[in-house]
Design an enzyme around this catalytic site. Structure first.
Site: not given
Ligand code: EUG
Length: 546
Positions: A91, A150, A405, A492-493
């Protein structure tokens, strides 16, 4: 070095001198090798003329220093871009929306101000990471559990301000929604507190969100109306027990009743984030390499031009004795009630033909050290770690990994029928656009971190050396954003490179929402100092010029 548009070398140097007086020589970074650390490591514009890069960075240690930096920036018309721990990979990392902005790196403001495990809140500064807060709680044996995303190196404050999410109950895993009161340095350098924090002597900063009057906190997320220097968060009392159970269903269309029933469980407050996955899903295969392996027949189905149908995936699953969909239900609470809730869940789900139930993990909390190491899905129990970075790493399903990514995360309704619609729409687009690997198809499991809606997550893999690939990825990304919006979905972002595009999909009544935000921007930040362009909001000075 890239200066911000319209800023002379003379003004820039005067600002650097002012910053050095404020924070000390060693906390202003202008050397190329230092500034390079603020590049977006996953930039879709890597090494191109348009890559979004900073000109310098300044790292204040106190709120007063942040105020002084903002005042000096006003004087010299220097755009600033604040970061907390500055991760946000996928992001935009720590890179600004406007090249030449000066990064305000808040990593030195890393105090845990308070954690209360009777009233269950915390107050933190921007530079506190999830790892830091976890250590603080563990060292003091406090009886609260964090809700974490995460990657553990992020900042609770920074994550909340980008609408990040986690894994426990809805009210906690919506990280911005869980926040309670903030301190913000406004674009003119004034410091403001919101909610009860605005009341001198109040002891309820971390407990009452609204205080009195219009609620303004939302203005400071995914935006550029100030620099947030403290934030309170509601926390969850550490539960006595954690129980995690898997539900598996055999057929593609079983997702429809499965989602309805799981929604019902969630909306009654019986479970945390239901973690949907599939042994047929490319993302699942990347995220759980230790649990699921793809054989060649499945890899061939992913690679097949035109994609394989749901029926073919279903046949494949049946022939291997695999389920089509799985969902992990996480129960938090007293041992008696979590098992009672699991029994109830099984009863509600029993009507799906072929449904299977399995208890996966069951722990009394707090965990001892040996058990902590054994936990399969650590984030669900509030243990920060970095294992999510297996996404995109070299594996059987990703034989040719790229360098990073970017995420597309479209909000869709929390329904199986809508998911099937998304499979059709995004699946076709991915095939038409030639996106490889075809990461989306009828195997794509829904993601339910965002409370009350699904997010349809699609990773796009970018390169540090292949500019043609990145150009194609950017074009594909924008096409999918626009396609999503045509269906009433959208993101959402997103990262800075795409914030204008995404902001414009929220277009009701000729973009009334973005226009309102822009009017506010001009009123409170007339010099256009704070994060120009963030959230698609451009101050007058840069409007139409980037
Ligand atoms: C993930 C979760 C996110 C995100 C980008 C990646 C994880 C992927 C919902 O939030 O914005 C498995």
């Amino acid at each position: 070095m890239k200066l911000p548009a319209g800023v002379s070398t003379k003004d820039f140097n005067a600002a650097m001198a002012a910053f050095r007086r404020i924070v000390g020589e060693q906390w202003v970074f202008t050397r190329e090798e230092d500034v390079a650390l603020y590049r977006d490591a996953y930039s879709p514009l890597w090494d191109e003329a348009d890559e979004l890069v900073a000109s310098a960075a300044v790292a204040p240690e106190t709120v007063e220093q942040v105020q002084a930096v903002v005042r000096a920036a006003n004087q010299h018309k220097i755009p600033l871009f604040a970061i907390s721990t500055g991760k946000n990979l996928g992001y935009g990392g720590s890179a600004p929306n406007l090249s030449g902005s000066v990064i305000v790196d808040l990593k030195r403001m890393n105090k845990v101000i308070e954690v209360d495990d009777k009233r269950n809140f915390c107050i933190v500064e921007p530079g506190v990471s999830y790892f830091d807060l976890y250590r603080y709680i563990q060292e003091r044996k406090l009886k609260v559990m964090m809700d974490i995303p995460d990657p553990g190196w992020g900042s609770p404050l920074g994550n909340a301000l980008d609408h990040g999410v986690g894994y426990t109950w809805g009210e906690f895993r919506d990280h911005f929604g869980a926040h309670c009161g903030m301190e913000v340095v406004l674009p003119d350098g004034e410091v403001m507190r919101t909610g009860m924090a605005a009341v001198p002597g109040a002891k309820t900063w971390g407990e009452n969100k609204y205080g009195y009057g219009p609620y303004v906190d939302g203005l400071f997320a995914q935006s550029n109306f100030g620099i947030v220097t403290k934030m309170g968060f509601w926390m969850m009392p550490e539960p006595e027990h954690f129980l995690s159970c898997q539900v598996s269903v055999p057929r593609y269309r079983d997702i429809v009743p499965l989602v309805d029933i799981v929604n019902y469980l969630e909306d009654q407050g019986l479970i945390g984030n239901p973690r949907y996955s599939s042994p047929l899903d490319l993302m699942t295969l990347m995220m759980e390499p230790e649990r699921v392996q793809a054989d060649q027949a499945l890899l061939d189905m992913f690679a097949r031009p035109g994609g394989a149908s749901a029926e073919e995936f279903e046949n494949y699953a049946r022939s291997r004795g695999l389920e089509y969909w799985r969902v992990l239900l996480n129960f938090y609470g007293p041992k008696e009630t979590v098992y009672a809730n699991w029994t109830y869940a099984k009863k509600k789900l029993a009507g799906i033909d072929g449904v299977k139930f399995e208890e996966v993990e069951s722990y009394a909390l707090p965990l001892d050290e040996a058990t902590r190491k054994k936990v399969h899905h650590q984030v669900a129990v509030g243990i920060p770690n970095m294992s999510i970075f297996s996404i995109g790493a070299r594996s059987r399903v990703v034989p040719d990994p790229q360098d990073g990514h970017i995420w597309l995360g479209s909000i869709i309704s929390r329904s199986g029928e809508e998911l099937i619609k998304a499979h059709q729409v995004f699946g076709k687009a991915v095939q038409d656009l030639g996106i490889t690997p075809a990461i989306v198809g009828p195997f794509t499991a829904p993601a339910y971190w965002v409370h009350r809606t699904f997010i349809f997550m699609v990773p796009f893999f970018v390169s540090r050396s292949d500019k043609a690939r990145n150009a194609k990825v950017r074009e594909q990304y924008v096409k999918l954003v626009e396609l999503a919006a045509q269906h009433g979905w959208t993101e959402y972002r997103t990262g800075p490179a795409f914030q204008d595009v995404v902001a414009k999909t929220y277009s009701f009544n000729d973009n009334a929402l973005l226009k309102f935000r822009t009017r506010l921007k001009d009123a409170i930040d007339p010099n256009g100092i704070i994060a120009p362009g963030r959230g698609g909001i451009w101050p007058k000075r840069f409007r139409g010029k980037t």
